[in-house]
Design an enzyme around this catalytic site. Structure first.
Site, PDB file in Angstrom:
ATOM      1  N   GLU A  21     -28.060  -9.169  33.706  1.00 55.53           N
ATOM      2  CA  GLU A  21     -27.312  -9.022  34.833  1.00 55.53           C
ATOM      3  C   GLU A  21     -26.861 -10.212  35.438  1.00 55.53           C
ATOM      4  OE1 GLU A  21     -29.550  -6.185  37.629  1.00 55.53           O
ATOM      5  OE2 GLU A  21     -31.250  -6.884  36.214  1.00 55.53           O
ATOM      6  N   ARG A  55     -43.114  -9.678  28.577  1.00 57.56           N
ATOM      7  CA  ARG A  55     -42.254 -10.663  29.121  1.00 57.56           C
ATOM      8  C   ARG A  55     -42.929 -12.008  28.999  1.00 57.56           C
ATOM      9  NH1 ARG A  55     -40.527  -9.482  35.056  1.00 57.56           N
ATOM     10  NH2 ARG A  55     -39.435 -11.444  34.639  1.00 57.56           N
ATOM     11  N   LYS A  74     -35.901 -14.048  39.460  1.00 59.89           N
ATOM     12  CA  LYS A  74     -34.551 -14.640  39.585  1.00 59.89           C
ATOM     13  C   LYS A  74     -34.551 -14.596  41.024  1.00 59.89           C
ATOM     14  CE  LYS A  74     -31.697 -12.228  37.112  1.00 59.89           C
ATOM     15  NZ  LYS A  74     -30.556 -11.793  36.164  1.00 59.89           N
TER      16      LYS A  74
END
Length: 558
Positions: free
Chosen positions: A31, A257, A267
């Protein structure tokens, strides 16, 4: 290097052997709402690596479905970071916004078939109606709208008749499903925000869960490799594809992850650090962003090796940052040229060295690389050494310079301290020494030994420079677990040392050049030095390898 094996590669291999897929197609779908970080590097290496290993291709696709947070700056940075890591997507760059019209058409298909409806509940009401893990949800009072009414409302939503938050499009699935993601999830929401690519053409934007699977299908992705938090979303991924006439049927596979000690990966939190001025920007060398790691002096080879070593798992875990540093040291040890720099200078005057005399001594550029050759370093009567390499009253096991003690100057001569000169405050300001002219190159013809070897630079020839000493950004191993995660920011994560003294060759360093400052660590030339009167270096990593010692103990407890 042996063939890499993990459950994802085994799955791909099985699909190829069974003939359920032809050419392997993966994708990396960031994104564009922030810079990539070390966690993304793991995903990049996995997606591009799998495609390369099986003769397929990997797409770069920007999931730009939230115009309020996206920016062209992030898109450019993402492209730059992926290429720096050593991967290329060729002609296969895509955007979710490429498919907005097609996704809208798919939404109309769901409405016509009675599988989607327009809901007037607010976001808080939808959350309340959804139920809990132990109680089923309550159907929306608007769930029974006819397809015709829903089509009319949805088209008017697109035309901009309604304000933000007033209506959404929801899938009609199962309000009693044990998976909350299947309780009539939202597919579209109204956002009167200008999009970085489509401008004001749309005020209706798809949710990520609806868009992502359709993008995969339209691009004929065979294996949609996601992180573990999307495992509970997989039933919705499959439901959308099963209920629409899509051209391909991708397979979603989840992996754990990357979590790294002394680091935050969110983020949202990284953006907070940037906006609040806790760091100088996304490329601050303390940040776990790829841009920050690059500016600090990390190499793409070291990051790729780190990702290879940690492998791919099905369960979340936290990796020690020492392993990342170990991979970096292994790489830099082989490639980084050596140089001498003095960060906290103490002047040394060699009384019996002729005044005005200068000579060039030969120094090895990299003992690990015979092809790196040698360089010449100037030597003179006045030198600088590290203040920590002199002790007026030496402590036990201190083997460096002290009154009456002889040490070796790296590549130079044996010197002996004969006197100290102090300033008005009583601190040692200068050390007077004598040298043995027969020990040029650091060796004594009579075979005598000295315990200490120290680095130095010639005072009249050295360059002045600034050195930034970076430490971990957080003072605890798991900052994300803290109630106030910003309270554990390390106040000593950056120390700036001005008026350091560097050997002359370092004056020509270009941005990104990495050196091992002998006995001090690895340092990278910072872009700030390009516009300054003196070079600026960032400490990349120290020489001490904690991870190697831990690994050695685990292998051989004795």
């Amino acid at each position: 290097m042996s063939e890499q094996r993990d459950f994802i590669r085994d799955t791909v291999r099985q699909d190829l052997d069974a003939g359920t897929v032809g050419a392997v197609v993966t994708r990396f779908p960031p994104e564009p709402n922030g810079y990539l970080h070390i966690g993304h590097a793991k995903s990049i290496c996995l997606n591009f690596g799998v495609a390369e290993e099986f003769g397929g291709r990997c797409h770069l696709r920007f999931d730009d479905t939230n115009p309020e947070k996206e920016d062209e700056e992030y898109i450019d940075a993402i492209r730059r970071d992926i290429r720096w890591l050593g991967f290329d997507w060729g002609e296969h760059e895509y955007f979710a916004s490429d498919y907005f019209e097609r996704m809208y058409g798919y939404a109309l298909d769901l409405i016509r078939s009675g599988k989607a409806y327009v809901d007037d509940l607010s976001s808080d009401e939808i959350k309340a109606y959804r139920g809990t893990l132990t109680e089923p949800g309550t159907p929306s009072p608007y769930r029974g709208r006819s397809p015709e009414e829903n089509l009319d409302l949805f088209r008017r939503m697109r035309d901009g008749e309604f304000p933000d938050g007033s209506r959404v499009l929801r899938a009609k699935i199962d309000m009693a499903s044990p998976n909350l993601n299947m309780r009539d999830p939202t597919l579209y929401r109204i956002k009167h925000s200008s999009h970085h690519r489509t401008g004001d053409a749309w005020c209706l934007y798809p949710m990520y869960d609806f868009a992502h699977c359709l993008e995969d299908a339209v691009e004929s992705v065979t294996h949609s490799i996601c992180t573990l938090e999307f495992e509970d979303h997989r039933p919705l991924y499959d439901w959308v594809l099963d209920n629409l006439p899509v051209p391909a049927r991708p397979r979603q596979i989840e992996f754990a992850r990357l979590n790294l000690t002394y680091t935050v990966m969110s983020k949202r939190r990284l953006l907070h650090l940037v906006r609040e001025g806790a760091v100088s920007g996304w490329d601050d060398p303390r940040m776990p962003t790829i841009a920050g790691l690059k500016r600090r002096g990390y190499t793409p080879e070291a990051i790729r090796e780190f990702c290879r070593r940690i492998g791919v798992a099905k369960r979340d875990s936290t990796v020690a940052v020492e392993l990342l540093e170990h991979c970096l040291r292994e790489d830099l040890n082989l490639r980084a040229p050596r140089a001498m720099a003095v960060l906290d200078p103490l002047k040394v005057v060699i009384d019996n060295y002729p005044e005005g005399k200068e000579e060039m001594l030969e120094a090895v550029n990299n003992p690990e690389d015979p092809g790196a050759g040698t360089r010449k370093v100037p030597f003179s009567r006045e030198l600088y050494i590290e203040r920590a390499d002199f002790m007026e009253v030496p402590a036990r096991k201190f083997h460096r310079l002290a009154p009456g003690r002889e040490v070796r100057l790296r590549y130079g001569y044996f010197i002996t301290c004969v006197e100290t000169v102090k300033n008005d405050a009583g601190d040692v300001a200068e050390v007077r020494c004598v040298y043995d002219p027969h020990t040029r190159g650091g060796y004594s013809p009579d075979g005598r030994k000295v315990k200490g070897t120290i680095h130095w630079v010639s005072a009249p020839h050295s360059r002045e420079g600034t050195v930034r000493l970076y430490d971990r950004l957080f003072s605890v191993e798991n900052p994300a677990a803290e109630e106030d995660w910003t309270s554990v920011l390390n106040p000593d994560s950056l120390r700036t040392l001005a008026r350091c003294r560097l050997e002359p060759s370092l004056g020509g360093a270009r941005t990104g050049d990495i050196f091992q400052f002998e006995r001090l660590g690895y340092f990278c030339a910072d872009p700030d030095g390009e516009n300054a009167s003196e070079p600026v270096f960032n400490r990349t990593v120290g020489l001490r390898d904690t991870w190697a010692k831990i690994a050695a103990r685990e292998t051989d407890p004795a």
